[in-house]
Design a protein around this motif. Structure first.
Motif, mmCIF file in Angstrom:
data_model
loop_
_atom_site.group_PDB
_atom_site.id
_atom_site.type_symbol
_atom_site.label_atom_id
_atom_site.label_comp_id
_atom_site.label_asym_id
_atom_site.label_seq_id
_atom_site.Cartn_x
_atom_site.Cartn_y
_atom_site.Cartn_z
ATOM 1 N N CYS A 216 6.136 -10.037 12.529
ATOM 2 C CA CYS A 216 5.514 -8.872 11.890
ATOM 3 C C CYS A 216 6.083 -7.564 12.420
ATOM 4 O O CYS A 216 6.451 -6.665 11.665
ATOM 5 C CB CYS A 216 4.001 -8.887 12.124
ATOM 6 N N LYS A 217 6.123 -7.428 13.744
ATOM 7 C CA LYS A 217 6.544 -6.166 14.355
ATOM 8 C C LYS A 217 7.974 -5.801 13.972
ATOM 9 O O LYS A 217 8.275 -4.636 13.667
ATOM 10 C CB LYS A 217 6.393 -6.241 15.877
ATOM 11 N N ILE A 218 8.864 -6.779 13.965
ATOM 12 C CA ILE A 218 10.253 -6.495 13.600
ATOM 13 C C ILE A 218 10.358 -6.104 12.132
ATOM 14 O O ILE A 218 11.084 -5.164 11.774
ATOM 15 C CB ILE A 218 11.147 -7.706 13.914
ATOM 16 N N ARG A 219 9.631 -6.808 11.275
ATOM 17 C CA ARG A 219 9.660 -6.465 9.850
ATOM 18 C C ARG A 219 9.151 -5.042 9.611
ATOM 19 O O ARG A 219 9.677 -4.316 8.751
ATOM 20 C CB ARG A 219 8.827 -7.473 9.052
ATOM 21 N N PHE A 220 8.126 -4.631 10.350
ATOM 22 C CA PHE A 220 7.596 -3.283 10.165
ATOM 23 C C PHE A 220 8.556 -2.217 10.697
ATOM 24 O O PHE A 220 8.543 -1.076 10.224
ATOM 25 C CB PHE A 220 6.224 -3.149 10.832
ATOM 26 N N ILE A 221 9.400 -2.564 11.651
ATOM 27 C CA ILE A 221 10.430 -1.621 12.104
ATOM 28 C C ILE A 221 11.356 -1.268 10.944
ATOM 29 O O ILE A 221 11.839 -0.132 10.835
ATOM 30 C CB ILE A 221 11.223 -2.230 13.287
ATOM 31 N N GLY A 222 11.601 -2.213 10.066
ATOM 32 C CA GLY A 222 12.487 -1.967 8.923
ATOM 33 C C GLY A 222 11.803 -1.392 7.705
ATOM 34 O O GLY A 222 12.459 -1.152 6.676
ATOM 35 N N LEU A 223 10.504 -1.109 7.773
ATOM 36 C CA LEU A 223 9.778 -0.650 6.589
ATOM 37 C C LEU A 223 10.273 0.701 6.047
ATOM 38 O O LEU A 223 10.291 0.897 4.826
ATOM 39 C CB LEU A 223 8.277 -0.583 6.873
ATOM 40 N N PRO A 224 10.676 1.678 6.886
ATOM 41 C CA PRO A 224 11.235 2.923 6.315
ATOM 42 C C PRO A 224 12.450 2.665 5.426
ATOM 43 O O PRO A 224 12.635 3.332 4.401
ATOM 44 C CB PRO A 224 11.614 3.742 7.556
ATOM 45 N N LEU A 225 13.275 1.692 5.808
ATOM 46 C CA LEU A 225 14.447 1.344 4.998
ATOM 47 C C LEU A 225 14.020 0.700 3.685
ATOM 48 O O LEU A 225 14.572 0.984 2.620
ATOM 49 C CB LEU A 225 15.353 0.387 5.773
ATOM 50 N N LEU A 226 13.012 -0.176 3.762
ATOM 51 C CA LEU A 226 12.498 -0.808 2.544
ATOM 52 C C LEU A 226 11.850 0.221 1.633
ATOM 53 O O LEU A 226 11.985 0.158 0.403
ATOM 54 C CB LEU A 226 11.490 -1.891 2.918
ATOM 55 N N LEU B 216 0.824 -1.198 0.000
ATOM 56 C CA LEU B 216 0.000 0.000 0.000
ATOM 57 C C LEU B 216 0.860 1.250 0.000
ATOM 58 O O LEU B 216 0.604 2.189 -0.754
ATOM 59 C CB LEU B 216 -0.922 -0.001 1.220
ATOM 60 N N PHE B 217 1.921 1.266 0.814
ATOM 61 C CA PHE B 217 2.760 2.460 0.921
ATOM 62 C C PHE B 217 3.957 2.417 -0.020
ATOM 63 O O PHE B 217 4.295 3.421 -0.653
ATOM 64 C CB PHE B 217 3.230 2.629 2.373
ATOM 65 N N ILE B 218 4.600 1.263 -0.133
ATOM 66 C CA ILE B 218 5.756 1.153 -1.017
ATOM 67 C C ILE B 218 5.315 1.112 -2.471
ATOM 68 O O ILE B 218 6.082 1.414 -3.381
ATOM 69 C CB ILE B 218 6.602 -0.093 -0.671
ATOM 70 N N GLY B 219 4.040 0.746 -2.710
ATOM 71 C CA GLY B 219 3.511 0.747 -4.074
ATOM 72 C C GLY B 219 3.527 2.114 -4.718
ATOM 73 O O GLY B 219 3.464 2.242 -5.945
ATOM 74 N N PHE B 220 3.637 3.162 -3.878
ATOM 75 C CA PHE B 220 3.732 4.519 -4.421
ATOM 76 C C PHE B 220 4.984 4.699 -5.276
ATOM 77 O O PHE B 220 5.065 5.633 -6.080
ATOM 78 C CB PHE B 220 3.755 5.553 -3.290
ATOM 79 N N SER B 221 5.974 3.792 -5.104
ATOM 80 C CA SER B 221 7.214 3.912 -5.884
ATOM 81 C C SER B 221 6.945 3.734 -7.378
ATOM 82 O O SER B 221 7.746 4.181 -8.205
ATOM 83 C CB SER B 221 8.244 2.888 -5.413
ATOM 84 N N THR C 146 16.650 -9.662 8.147
ATOM 85 C CA THR C 146 16.088 -8.952 7.002
ATOM 86 C C THR C 146 16.236 -7.445 7.168
ATOM 87 O O THR C 146 16.581 -6.737 6.214
ATOM 88 C CB THR C 146 14.601 -9.317 6.826
ATOM 89 N N VAL C 147 16.009 -6.934 8.371
ATOM 90 C CA VAL C 147 16.144 -5.494 8.617
ATOM 91 C C VAL C 147 17.587 -5.038 8.401
ATOM 92 O O VAL C 147 17.836 -3.981 7.802
ATOM 93 C CB VAL C 147 15.683 -5.147 10.051
ATOM 94 N N VAL C 148 18.551 -5.828 8.867
ATOM 95 C CA VAL C 148 19.965 -5.478 8.672
ATOM 96 C C VAL C 148 20.300 -5.395 7.184
ATOM 97 O O VAL C 148 20.980 -4.467 6.721
ATOM 98 C CB VAL C 148 20.878 -6.501 9.377
ATOM 99 N N SER C 149 19.818 -6.361 6.414
ATOM 100 C CA SER C 149 20.097 -6.366 4.973
ATOM 101 C C SER C 149 19.416 -5.188 4.275
ATOM 102 O O SER C 149 19.962 -4.616 3.317
ATOM 103 C CB SER C 149 19.639 -7.686 4.341
ATOM 104 N N GLN C 150 18.242 -4.790 4.747
ATOM 105 C CA GLN C 150 17.551 -3.635 4.175
ATOM 106 C C GLN C 150 18.297 -2.335 4.466
ATOM 107 O O GLN C 150 18.323 -1.418 3.634
ATOM 108 C CB GLN C 150 16.122 -3.564 4.706
ATOM 109 N N LEU C 151 18.899 -2.246 5.633
ATOM 110 C CA LEU C 151 19.715 -1.073 5.971
ATOM 111 C C LEU C 151 20.877 -0.936 5.000
ATOM 112 O O LEU C 151 21.158 0.154 4.488
ATOM 113 C CB LEU C 151 20.229 -1.191 7.402
ATOM 114 N N PHE C 152 21.545 -2.045 4.706
ATOM 115 C CA PHE C 152 22.650 -2.008 3.749
ATOM 116 C C PHE C 152 22.168 -1.550 2.374
ATOM 117 O O PHE C 152 22.794 -0.704 1.725
ATOM 118 C CB PHE C 152 23.299 -3.385 3.635
ATOM 119 N N SER C 153 21.042 -2.107 1.895
ATOM 120 C CA SER C 153 20.519 -1.763 0.567
ATOM 121 C C SER C 153 20.226 -0.276 0.456
ATOM 122 O O SER C 153 20.612 0.376 -0.531
ATOM 123 C CB SER C 153 19.232 -2.554 0.275
ATOM 124 N N ALA C 154 19.546 0.278 1.449
ATOM 125 C CA ALA C 154 19.157 1.689 1.405
ATOM 126 C C ALA C 154 20.378 2.603 1.377
ATOM 127 O O ALA C 154 20.451 3.536 0.568
ATOM 128 C CB ALA C 154 18.273 2.026 2.607
#
Length: 467
Positions: free
Chosen positions: A141-151, A70-75, A203-211
């Motif tokens: 779920c909660k941990i994955r959503f913590i990383g959503l700004p990075l995603l 819903l939110f990342i789809g804006f990309s 997953t959150v750590v890997s998303q931090l690297f990507s961003a």
């Protein structure tokens, strides 16, 4: 005038199919690496010895995807707007779109992450999770959503690179990121003894690297897509353009997941009915869904490439080439889906054995493979391509409306009628190919109408300028 770098693909001239594949193939590999995030989560956590861990992660997919898409789809809006300005050779417009998109990507991810974190518990309860599976699903779920700004930031940065035909940079970054994810999975789960929370943090750590890595690359670009810190601000006019395409695309992705949530709830219900106290149905379904993502992401790579090709040629007002992009784009994505889904079904046993070994779970996974995956090229593939063409032509709302009917309303109706009547996994799974085919036909008609209206508008503009 926009100057292309050597990594950018010229979408306005030359052969079409080879250049679609030139952009799409690196993106396919990138998508497969991203699919490895969730697949590696399941594969590694399956070796943690915690009962129901695979099924618990599987139940989170629809909830996480609902908020994320819903939110990342804006990309998608960022992709289209940047591509159009490149096609129009408008350097100022390209720069404003890029800087707005970078900041917007992080902000949308932040908003989505907060909402997702807050709804994790009630959403998983609503899905039907209970006991230990509920506890694991909520933690994941909660941990994955913590990383959503990075995603969110990562997806918008990748959209910028895609818009100008450069998918090799994101491929390199996501390859390293995927390796980091797998290594951290094994460290957290096999070394520190964690379960679903360990694979979520990996997953959150890997998303931090990507961003961070993609942002640094964009800072070093030599063309109008180069990012400067002092120019990072929200251009509201440009934001409106991004959201005009992005909001319907995000809502469409959300609607798809609402339909999928209906399916997921039915799967959990069948699991509780057929194997009370166990998770064979849930594990088999989750394994088949995760495995199918590898083929699905290959098709999606072509879809997002077609958004860029369509957007650039719309910006250049090249009617004849746009027509060829649509025709050859349909053929290309169909061929890719036949190959990838065919290989998936052919090698189903060794692939599924990476997730599950229980015979009952394997039987459910096989059933989904034969009904959903084997028939996907004849409906789902063409549905995705049609949505891409409509978005590139600025008809994102039309695509959203079709999705509302086919992937949401009719799927919910199917579950409430056909599935309730028979209450079998076959009755549940057959909804996918039937509704995909119906949606693909509707999208194709909409694409033809949108193309005709767009080209008529261009002819009218040419006549007015001539006079």
């Amino acid at each position: 005038m926009f100057a292309q770098s050597r990594k950018d693909v010229d979408m306005l001239h030359g052969p079409i199919v080879s250049r679609i594949l030139q952009v799409a193939v690196p993106l396919m590999i990138s998508n497969i690496i991203q699919a490895l995030y969730s697949a590696a989560d399941m594969m590694v956590v399956a070796r943690s010895g915690v009962a129901g861990a695979v099924g618990a992660i599987g139940t989170t997919n629809t909830v996480i995807n609902l908020v994320t898409n819903l939110f990342i789809g804006f990309s998608v809006g960022a992709n289209v707007v940047v591509a159009r300005n490149i096609g129009a050779r408008d350097d100022k417009g390209v720069s404003e779109a890029v800087h707005t998109s970078v900041l917007a990507g992080f902000l949308f991810g932040l908003i989505g992450g907060i909402i997702g974190y807050l709804i994790s518990q009630p959403a998983m309860v609503m899905m039907g999770d209970e006991g230990a599976i509920l506890d694991m699903a909520v933690r994941y779920c909660k941990i994955r959503f913590i990383g959503l700004p990075l995603l969110g930031l990562t997806n918008f940065l990748v959209a910028i690179f895609r818009a100008k035909g450069n998918t090799t940079t994101s491929l390199g970054v996501l390859t390293v990121s995927g390796a980091i994810n797998v290594v951290m999975n094994m460290i957290f789960v096999l070394w520190f003894g964690m379960d679903v929370d360990g694979v979520a943090w990996a997953t959150v750590v890997s998303q931090l690297f990507s961003a961070v890595a993609l942002f640094i690359y964009l800072r070093r670009e030599k063309d109008a897509t180069r990012v400067s810190f002092h120019r990072l601000k929200i251009n509201w006019a440009m934001t409106g353009e991004v959201l005009r395409v992005g909001i319907p695309a995000g809502i469409q992705a959300g609607l798809n997941n609402i339909g999928n949530m209906t399916i997921a709830r039915s799967v959990i219900r069948m699991n509780n009915l057929l194997c009370p106290g166990g998770s064979a149905v849930l594990d088999g379904h989750s394994a088949a869904v995760s495995a199918s993502h590898f083929a699905l992401h290959c098709c999606n790579a072509v879809d997002v490439t077609l958004v860029s090709f369509t957007g650039q040629n719309v910006g250049a007002k090249n009617a004849e080439r746009l027509k060829r992009v649509i025709r050859l784009g349909y053929l290309t994505v169909f061929a890719v889906s036949v190959v990838t889904f065919g290989l998936l079904v052919l090698f189903r046993d060794p692939i599924l054995s990476l997730y599950i070994s229980d015979p009952e779970a394997m039987a459910i996974a096989h059933l989904r493979m034969f009904i959903v995956s084997a028939l996907y090229p004849f409906g789902g593939t063409l549905l995705g391509a049609g949505a891409s063409f409509l978005r590139g032509m600025g008809r994102s709302t039309t695509s959203m409306s079709i999705s509302l009917i086919t992937n949401c309303a009719l799927r919910i109706l199917w579950v409430a009628t056909i599935f309730e009547r028979y209450q079998t996994m076959e009755a549940l799974y057959i909804s996918y190919p039937v509704l995909f085919l119906f949606g693909a036909a509707a999208q194709y008609i909409a694409v033809r109408i949108a193309y005709r209206k767009l080209t008529e508008k261009w002819k009218t503009q040419e006549l007015s300028h001539a006079t």
